[in-house]
Scaffold this motif. Sequence first.
Motif, PDB file in Angstrom:
ATOM      1  N   GLN A  38      54.866 -14.436  12.765  1.00  0.00           N
ATOM      2  CA  GLN A  38      53.745 -15.307  13.080  1.00  0.00           C
ATOM      3  C   GLN A  38      53.874 -15.859  14.499  1.00  0.00           C
ATOM      4  OE1 GLN A  38      53.048 -17.894   9.853  1.00  0.00           O
ATOM      5  NE2 GLN A  38      51.029 -18.463  10.536  1.00  0.00           N
ATOM      6  N   LEU A  39      55.072 -16.149  14.931  1.00  0.00           N
ATOM      7  CA  LEU A  39      55.299 -16.653  16.283  1.00  0.00           C
ATOM      8  C   LEU A  39      55.005 -15.575  17.331  1.00  0.00           C
ATOM      9  CD1 LEU A  39      56.412 -19.102  17.853  1.00  0.00           C
ATOM     10  CD2 LEU A  39      58.665 -18.060  17.654  1.00  0.00           C
ATOM     11  N   ARG A  40      55.417 -14.351  17.038  1.00  0.00           N
ATOM     12  CA  ARG A  40      55.234 -13.252  17.983  1.00  0.00           C
ATOM     13  C   ARG A  40      53.767 -12.852  18.128  1.00  0.00           C
ATOM     14  NH1 ARG A  40      58.073  -9.549  15.465  1.00  0.00           N
ATOM     15  NH2 ARG A  40      56.265  -8.506  14.620  1.00  0.00           N
ATOM     16  N   THR A  41      53.056 -12.762  17.005  1.00  0.00           N
ATOM     17  CA  THR A  41      51.676 -12.299  17.061  1.00  0.00           C
ATOM     18  C   THR A  41      50.684 -13.426  17.293  1.00  0.00           C
ATOM     19  OG1 THR A  41      51.376 -12.491  14.673  1.00  0.00           O
ATOM     20  CG2 THR A  41      52.157 -10.366  15.528  1.00  0.00           C
ATOM     21  N   GLY A  42      51.001 -14.633  16.856  1.00  0.00           N
ATOM     22  CA  GLY A  42      50.072 -15.740  16.996  1.00  0.00           C
ATOM     23  C   GLY A  42      48.942 -15.685  15.990  1.00  0.00           C
ATOM     24  N   ARG A  43      49.091 -14.835  14.977  1.00  0.00           N
ATOM     25  CA  ARG A  43      48.067 -14.702  13.944  1.00  0.00           C
ATOM     26  C   ARG A  43      48.652 -15.066  12.598  1.00  0.00           C
ATOM     27  NH1 ARG A  43      47.143 -10.651  17.555  1.00  0.00           N
ATOM     28  NH2 ARG A  43      45.028 -10.551  18.363  1.00  0.00           N
ATOM     29  N   HIS A  44      47.783 -15.252  11.629  1.00  0.00           N
ATOM     30  CA  HIS A  44      48.226 -15.579  10.270  1.00  0.00           C
ATOM     31  C   HIS A  44      49.163 -14.495   9.765  1.00  0.00           C
ATOM     32  CE1 HIS A  44      47.968 -16.223   5.924  1.00  0.00           C
ATOM     33  NE2 HIS A  44      47.755 -17.479   6.262  1.00  0.00           N
ATOM     34  N   ALA A  45      50.083 -14.861   8.907  1.00  0.00           N
ATOM     35  CA  ALA A  45      51.105 -13.929   8.451  1.00  0.00           C
ATOM     36  C   ALA A  45      50.522 -12.736   7.706  1.00  0.00           C
ATOM     37  CB  ALA A  45      52.101 -14.657   7.562  1.00  0.00           C
ATOM     38  N   LEU A  46      49.422 -12.915   7.007  1.00  0.00           N
ATOM     39  CA  LEU A  46      48.840 -11.819   6.243  1.00  0.00           C
ATOM     40  C   LEU A  46      47.812 -11.026   7.028  1.00  0.00           C
ATOM     41  CD1 LEU A  46      48.375 -13.666   2.842  1.00  0.00           C
ATOM     42  CD2 LEU A  46      50.241 -12.175   3.550  1.00  0.00           C
ATOM     43  N   PRO A  64      44.688 -14.887  19.012  1.00  0.00           N
ATOM     44  CA  PRO A  64      45.893 -15.614  18.615  1.00  0.00           C
ATOM     45  C   PRO A  64      45.661 -17.122  18.684  1.00  0.00           C
ATOM     46  CG  PRO A  64      46.460 -13.879  20.139  1.00  0.00           C
ATOM     47  CD  PRO A  64      44.975 -13.949  20.092  1.00  0.00           C
ATOM     48  N   SER A  65      46.191 -17.814  17.701  1.00  0.00           N
ATOM     49  CA  SER A  65      45.964 -19.248  17.594  1.00  0.00           C
ATOM     50  C   SER A  65      47.260 -20.014  17.878  1.00  0.00           C
ATOM     51  CB  SER A  65      45.476 -19.573  16.182  1.00  0.00           C
ATOM     52  OG  SER A  65      45.515 -20.946  15.942  1.00  0.00           O
ATOM     53  N   ARG A  66      47.134 -21.122  18.568  1.00  0.00           N
ATOM     54  CA  ARG A  66      48.298 -21.967  18.828  1.00  0.00           C
ATOM     55  C   ARG A  66      48.821 -22.578  17.523  1.00  0.00           C
ATOM     56  NH1 ARG A  66      48.579 -27.083  22.994  1.00  0.00           N
ATOM     57  NH2 ARG A  66      50.794 -27.478  22.702  1.00  0.00           N
ATOM     58  N   MET A  67      47.918 -22.870  16.613  1.00  0.00           N
ATOM     59  CA  MET A  67      48.311 -23.439  15.322  1.00  0.00           C
ATOM     60  C   MET A  67      49.172 -22.458  14.529  1.00  0.00           C
ATOM     61  SD  MET A  67      48.218 -25.999  13.497  1.00  0.00           S
ATOM     62  CE  MET A  67      48.242 -26.642  11.865  1.00  0.00           C
ATOM     63  N   HIS A  68      48.819 -21.183  14.570  1.00  0.00           N
ATOM     64  CA  HIS A  68      49.615 -20.186  13.853  1.00  0.00           C
ATOM     65  C   HIS A  68      50.999 -20.024  14.489  1.00  0.00           C
ATOM     66  CE1 HIS A  68      46.611 -19.053  11.003  1.00  0.00           C
ATOM     67  NE2 HIS A  68      45.730 -18.778  11.956  1.00  0.00           N
ATOM     68  N   ARG A  69      51.082 -20.152  15.801  1.00  0.00           N
ATOM     69  CA  ARG A  69      52.400 -20.092  16.448  1.00  0.00           C
ATOM     70  C   ARG A  69      53.241 -21.295  16.062  1.00  0.00           C
ATOM     71  NH1 ARG A  69      51.572 -17.159  22.236  1.00  0.00           N
ATOM     72  NH2 ARG A  69      50.289 -15.514  21.373  1.00  0.00           N
ATOM     73  N   THR A  70      52.627 -22.458  15.989  1.00  0.00           N
ATOM     74  CA  THR A  70      53.344 -23.655  15.546  1.00  0.00           C
ATOM     75  C   THR A  70      53.797 -23.497  14.103  1.00  0.00           C
ATOM     76  OG1 THR A  70      51.988 -24.986  17.037  1.00  0.00           O
ATOM     77  CG2 THR A  70      53.179 -26.154  15.302  1.00  0.00           C
TER      78      THR A  70
END
Length: 99
Positions: A38-46, A64-70
Motif C-alpha cells: 500500500q505504501l509503494r503503490t499509494g492505492r488501496h490494498a485490494l 495514488p492517495s496520500r491517505m492510502h500511503r498513510t
Amino acid sequence: MSYVVVTLAGAETPGEHLQPAVFTAAAAVLFIGLGWRQLRTGRHALAHGETMRAVDRLVSPSAPSRMHRTTGYVWIGFGCLFLLPALFNLVVAIRELTR
C-alpha cells in the motif's frame, strides 16, 4: 494479563512456544507486506494498478492517495507489533531446547 503470564509460564515444551512464534511471525509478515504494498503503490490494498476494460472503453485506475500511503505506515506499525511476541516465544523455545 495474569492469565497470559500463567499460560506462558505453564508451557513446558519448546513446541508450545514455537507454535505461537510461527503464528505471530506469519501475521507480522502478512501485515508488513500489506503495508509495503500500500505504501509503494499509494492505492488501496485490494485495488490493482492496472487499466481495466469496461464494456467498450478502458477505465484507468484511481490516482495514488496520500491517505492510502498513510494507511500503509499504519499496517507496517501493526505488523511490527506482532514481531515482539514472535521474538519472545522464539527465545523462550531456544532456552528450553538448550536446557
